[in-house]
Design a protein around this motif. Structure first.
Motif, mmCIF file in Angstrom:
data_model
loop_
_atom_site.group_PDB
_atom_site.id
_atom_site.type_symbol
_atom_site.label_atom_id
_atom_site.label_comp_id
_atom_site.label_asym_id
_atom_site.label_seq_id
_atom_site.Cartn_x
_atom_site.Cartn_y
_atom_site.Cartn_z
ATOM 1 N N GLY A 11 32.067 58.878 37.325
ATOM 2 C CA GLY A 11 32.065 58.303 38.677
ATOM 3 C C GLY A 11 32.406 56.817 38.640
ATOM 4 O O GLY A 11 33.138 56.310 39.497
ATOM 5 N N ILE A 12 31.907 56.121 37.620
ATOM 6 C CA ILE A 12 32.189 54.686 37.489
ATOM 7 C C ILE A 12 33.687 54.481 37.242
ATOM 8 O O ILE A 12 34.331 53.631 37.871
ATOM 9 N N CYS A 13 34.257 55.278 36.331
ATOM 10 C CA CYS A 13 35.700 55.145 36.018
ATOM 11 C C CYS A 13 36.527 55.423 37.269
ATOM 12 O O CYS A 13 37.479 54.681 37.575
ATOM 13 N N LEU A 14 36.178 56.483 37.978
ATOM 14 C CA LEU A 14 36.941 56.827 39.185
ATOM 15 C C LEU A 14 36.825 55.722 40.227
ATOM 16 O O LEU A 14 37.780 55.390 40.922
ATOM 17 N N PHE A 15 35.635 55.137 40.326
ATOM 18 C CA PHE A 15 35.409 54.101 41.331
ATOM 19 C C PHE A 15 36.176 52.814 40.995
ATOM 20 O O PHE A 15 36.705 52.147 41.870
ATOM 21 N N GLU A 16 36.211 52.462 39.733
ATOM 22 C CA GLU A 16 36.779 51.172 39.333
ATOM 23 C C GLU A 16 38.299 51.160 39.233
ATOM 24 O O GLU A 16 38.936 50.132 39.432
ATOM 25 N N TYR A 17 38.891 52.301 38.894
ATOM 26 C CA TYR A 17 40.281 52.344 38.426
ATOM 27 C C TYR A 17 41.281 51.666 39.378
ATOM 28 O O TYR A 17 42.017 50.766 38.988
ATOM 29 N N TYR A 18 41.304 52.127 40.636
ATOM 30 C CA TYR A 18 42.341 51.646 41.555
ATOM 31 C C TYR A 18 42.289 50.119 41.700
ATOM 32 O O TYR A 18 43.301 49.425 41.579
ATOM 33 N N ASN A 19 41.093 49.601 41.932
ATOM 34 C CA ASN A 19 40.978 48.149 42.122
ATOM 35 C C ASN A 19 41.281 47.387 40.838
ATOM 36 O O ASN A 19 41.822 46.280 40.879
ATOM 37 N N ASP A 20 40.929 47.964 39.685
ATOM 38 C CA ASP A 20 41.285 47.321 38.409
ATOM 39 C C ASP A 20 42.793 47.138 38.320
ATOM 40 O O ASP A 20 43.291 46.083 37.945
ATOM 41 N N ILE A 21 43.511 48.216 38.685
ATOM 42 C CA ILE A 21 44.971 48.180 38.541
ATOM 43 C C ILE A 21 45.596 47.222 39.552
ATOM 44 O O ILE A 21 46.368 46.343 39.181
ATOM 45 N N VAL A 22 45.242 47.404 40.838
ATOM 46 C CA VAL A 22 45.969 46.606 41.843
ATOM 47 C C VAL A 22 45.523 45.139 41.849
ATOM 48 O O VAL A 22 46.293 44.265 42.205
ATOM 49 N N GLN A 23 44.275 44.895 41.447
ATOM 50 C CA GLN A 23 43.826 43.490 41.410
ATOM 51 C C GLN A 23 44.036 42.865 40.038
ATOM 52 O O GLN A 23 43.728 41.697 39.829
ATOM 53 N N ASN A 24 44.444 43.705 39.095
ATOM 54 C CA ASN A 24 44.642 43.246 37.720
ATOM 55 C C ASN A 24 43.402 42.489 37.222
ATOM 56 O O ASN A 24 43.498 41.403 36.647
ATOM 57 N N ARG A 25 42.239 43.048 37.498
ATOM 58 C CA ARG A 25 40.994 42.351 37.146
ATOM 59 C C ARG A 25 40.460 42.876 35.806
ATOM 60 O O ARG A 25 40.896 43.929 35.322
ATOM 61 N N GLU A 26 39.478 42.155 35.278
ATOM 62 C CA GLU A 26 38.911 42.575 34.001
ATOM 63 C C GLU A 26 38.125 43.873 34.172
ATOM 64 O O GLU A 26 37.336 44.011 35.109
ATOM 65 N N LYS A 27 38.328 44.807 33.265
ATOM 66 C CA LYS A 27 37.633 46.095 33.368
ATOM 67 C C LYS A 27 36.176 45.935 32.937
ATOM 68 O O LYS A 27 35.874 45.105 32.078
ATOM 69 N N ILE A 28 35.316 46.768 33.507
ATOM 70 C CA ILE A 28 33.922 46.764 33.035
ATOM 71 C C ILE A 28 33.702 47.871 32.013
ATOM 72 O O ILE A 28 32.611 48.040 31.494
ATOM 73 N N VAL A 29 34.741 48.662 31.756
ATOM 74 C CA VAL A 29 34.630 49.714 30.730
ATOM 75 C C VAL A 29 35.560 49.362 29.577
ATOM 76 O O VAL A 29 36.581 48.701 29.770
ATOM 77 N N THR A 30 35.195 49.801 28.375
ATOM 78 C CA THR A 30 36.072 49.546 27.218
ATOM 79 C C THR A 30 37.313 50.417 27.324
ATOM 80 O O THR A 30 38.394 50.033 26.910
ATOM 81 N N ALA A 31 37.157 51.619 27.878
ATOM 82 C CA ALA A 31 38.289 52.522 28.151
ATOM 83 C C ALA A 31 37.834 53.504 29.218
ATOM 84 O O ALA A 31 36.664 53.879 29.257
ATOM 85 N N TYR A 32 38.772 53.901 30.081
ATOM 86 C CA TYR A 32 38.408 54.916 31.081
ATOM 87 C C TYR A 32 38.320 56.274 30.404
ATOM 88 O O TYR A 32 38.994 56.521 29.409
ATOM 89 N N ASN A 33 37.512 57.120 30.980
ATOM 90 C CA ASN A 33 37.507 58.520 30.536
ATOM 91 C C ASN A 33 37.372 59.384 31.790
ATOM 92 O O ASN A 33 36.323 59.396 32.434
ATOM 93 N N PHE A 34 38.447 60.048 32.142
ATOM 94 C CA PHE A 34 38.432 60.835 33.381
ATOM 95 C C PHE A 34 38.173 62.309 33.121
ATOM 96 O O PHE A 34 38.366 63.139 33.998
ATOM 97 N N ARG A 35 37.749 62.634 31.907
ATOM 98 C CA ARG A 35 37.484 64.057 31.648
ATOM 99 C C ARG A 35 36.015 64.372 31.828
ATOM 100 O O ARG A 35 35.158 63.553 31.688
#
Ligand code: FAD
Length: 563
Positions: free
Chosen positions: A539-563
């Motif tokens: 849920g965290i990865c899904l929530f963060e992803y779009y804004n991470d990409i479009v805002q080019n901001r620092e991720k709070i995860v070391t890597a996403y995992n959508f599985r």
């Protein structure tokens, strides 16, 4: 009995056909401004991609067949211009010849629908490369324009259901699509946390999605946004929403309601007892908000039409009002919503809680199983069900339809927990997602644990909160929250001494279950400040992803995992 109907599509055609079934002797005439009656408005976007193969396939009924099968006269390309209530007659213009005629009625039905919004304040809005999607003529015109050489870049303005469907179908035929939405998110029936999954799906499928920026002007080969940003666009599809077509009613002195729709009573009678009105043009009763609302959906329009015809012929109808249930496909994701979301519950001042579960939509070891995100809103402290949203590659609509039925029956979390649903591994899980959501909701309602929404996790990470990731080490290594400590559930009891007791401790796992087990285990060991992160890592990865990409901001995860 002479029945005259204005508008020959969802509400109008349904009313006419039901009236015929109830009265073989009535004279029934339908006037429709456009060249078609009874077409599938809802399937229009799918014609763009070829999923609906031909223009003809969109048309469910022709005037000829309507007459032969039902003895209903449908006059297309006839616009009703005026209602003379005193003489019970209408003035109609034949749009092909320009001639005008008067037609009398005993009963008049208004089902004129709603027109796409085209704000005159936007410069260039009436240019030849600007389109709306309301009927077959519109979609054929748009498709033909798009087939011209060099028309590759399309801006779709408005992230409601129509805008999203148009964007997807244009992308499917290889157009470069930008979807523009002035609000911070697309699809208003969904909450901001839920809809991020759909934002991601649009990005992943090559739609350039811009939220939080409205259109300022249309230019020859671009649109300019309020921020000043310029988006190249050979064609522009305006899907900003609709306004009810109330002009006829208003000019005839019929009352409008507080939301601007035609005022009708519980039998869909207007302020004139010889005139009914249904569909997108009318104001309805929202049974959860307990107030008037407008709802532009096909199912309600058809139900209202039947109820109005029944009333005309003395058949009682129990008007339960509406709750608003809708669904949409966004590429590989199915999304559905019913009832109230968080924003609406807040606006209505209804105290609420919510359960957010991410769970397999069928038994996970079987092919085709996928994660379903389900959010269930309930009233505090009664547990009455208020609304739900589901998104996933599997059957989201099935879950939402179940909950919609329960909401309509006035059910509570306890009822949903006990709901006995069919199960085999290929279809769901023994405890279906909706039962699981009810159980989580009950745990929260009865104060068995506390939860933190995924939308707060960035703050937690940035403020150095103590977060325990209870997944196994190999899952943790594949991607985790930057500062999360890994204490797998399988080691929790032996390593509980590592966990502080003097500060809040936030737990999460992959989806929902294990962190709940860990939460109650730690509470059982005397920890008093344990908070479960609802939605967990997925849920965290899904929530963060779009804004991470479009805002080019620092991720709070070391890597996403959508599985
Ligand atoms: P309509 O079906 O729009 O019919 C009104 C008709 O009245 C129009 O054809 C108009 O030409 C005619 N008319 C108006 N004024 C006059 C006049 N003065 N004289 C003569 N004729 C007149 N709903 C869903 O539930 N699910 C979906 O997936 C969905 N997808 C949609 C996709 C698109 C692209 C569109 C446009 C709508 C979609 N809808 C969907 C909404 C749904 O189609 C409407 O809610 C429904 O059609 C409303 O029925 P209605 O009879 O009120 O209006």
């Amino acid at each position: 009995m002479k029945i005259v109907v204005v508008g020959g599509v969802a509400g109008g055609a349904s009313f006419a056909a039901r009236a015929r079934r109830l009265d073989e002797n009535a004279e029934i005439i339908v006037f429709e401004r456009g060249p078609h009656i009874s077409f599938s408005n809802c399937a229009l976007p799918f014609y763009l991609s070829g999923m609906v193969a031909s223009e003809n396939a969109l048309i469910m009924m022709t005037p000829e067949r309507f007459y032969h099968q039902f003895r209903i006269t449908a006059r297309t390309e006839h616009e009703v211009l005026e209602i003379c209530r005193a003489e019970k007659r209408i003035r109609v213009k034949d749009l092909k010849t320009g001639e005008e005629l008067w037609e009398s009625y005993d009963t008049l039905m208004l089902s004129p629908g709603a027109a796409p919004l085209l704000p005159a304040s936007i410069p260039g809005i009436h240019s030849e490369n600007v389109f709306t999607v309301r009927n077959v003529v519109d979609i054929v015109r748009l498709k033909s324009y798009l087939s011209r050489d060099g028309i590759e870049k399309v801006a779709v303005v408005g992230g409601g259901f129509i805008g999203v469907e148009v964007a997807e179908n244009l992308r499917l035929i290889g157009k470069q699509v930008t979807l523009l939405e002035a609000a911070p998110q697309i699809l208003a029936p969904f909450d901001y946390d839920m809809v991020q999954t759909l934002h991601k799906e649009l990005l992943d499928n090559g739609v350039s999605l811009i939220v939080g920026d409205g259109i300022a002007s249309v230019n020859a080969a671009s649109v300019t946004l309020r921020s000043g940003r310029e988006i190249p666009a050979d064609a522009v599809v305006m899907a900003l929403g609709v306004r009810p077509e109330t002009r006829l009613a208003e000019e005839a002195g019929l009352e409008l309601g507080e939301t601007g729709g035609i005022l009708v009573d519980h039998n869909y009678l207007t302020s004139d007892k010889h005139i009914y009105a249904v569909g997108d043009a009318v104001e309805l009763y929202h049974r959860l908000k307990r107030k008037k609302a407008r709802l532009a959906l096909a199912g309600p329009a058809q139900r209202q039409a039947r109820a109005a015809a029944d009333h005309l012929y003395g058949i009682p109808h129990n008007n339960k009002g509406v709750i608003g249930s809708s669904c949409v496909r966004v590429f590989g994701m199915n999304a559905a919503a019913t009832g109230l979301n968080e924003r609406e519950a807040k606006e209505e001042g209804i105290p609420y809680g919510y359960a957010y579960v991410l769970t397999n939509d069928r038994v996970g070891i079987l092919p085709g199983a996928s994660v379903l995100c389900l959010k269930l809103l309930f009233e505090y402290p009664t547990g009455r069900l208020l609304g739900a949203q589901a998104i996933g590659r599997g059957e989201a609509d099935k879950r939402i339809n179940t909950i919609a039925a329960m909401i309509t029956m006035g059910a509570t979390l306890e009822d949903l927990k006990e709901l006995e649903l069919c199960y085999a591994p290929l279809y769901s899980t023994a405890k279906d997602a909706v039962n699981q959501a009810a159980l989580v909701g009950l745990n929260l309602l009865y104060g068995r644990y506390r939860q933190e929404p995924v939308s707060e996790v960035r703050n937690l990470v940035e403020s150095g909160a103590y977060i325990v990731d209870v997944r196994e080490a190999r899952e943790y290594e594949a991607g985790h929250l930057r500062n999360a400590v890994n204490i797998p559930l399988s080691q929790l009891r032996s390593r509980a001494g590592e966990i502080p007791k003097d500060r809040p401790v936030y737990l999460h796992c992959r989806s929902s279950q294990r962190s709940y087990f860990a939460t109650v285990a730690l509470q059982g060991m005397g920890f008093e400040n344990i908070i479960n992160i609802s939605g967990s890592f997925l849920g965290i990865c899904l929530f963060e992803y779009y804004n991470d990409i479009v805002q080019n901001r620092e991720k709070i995860v070391t890597a996403y995992n959508f599985r």
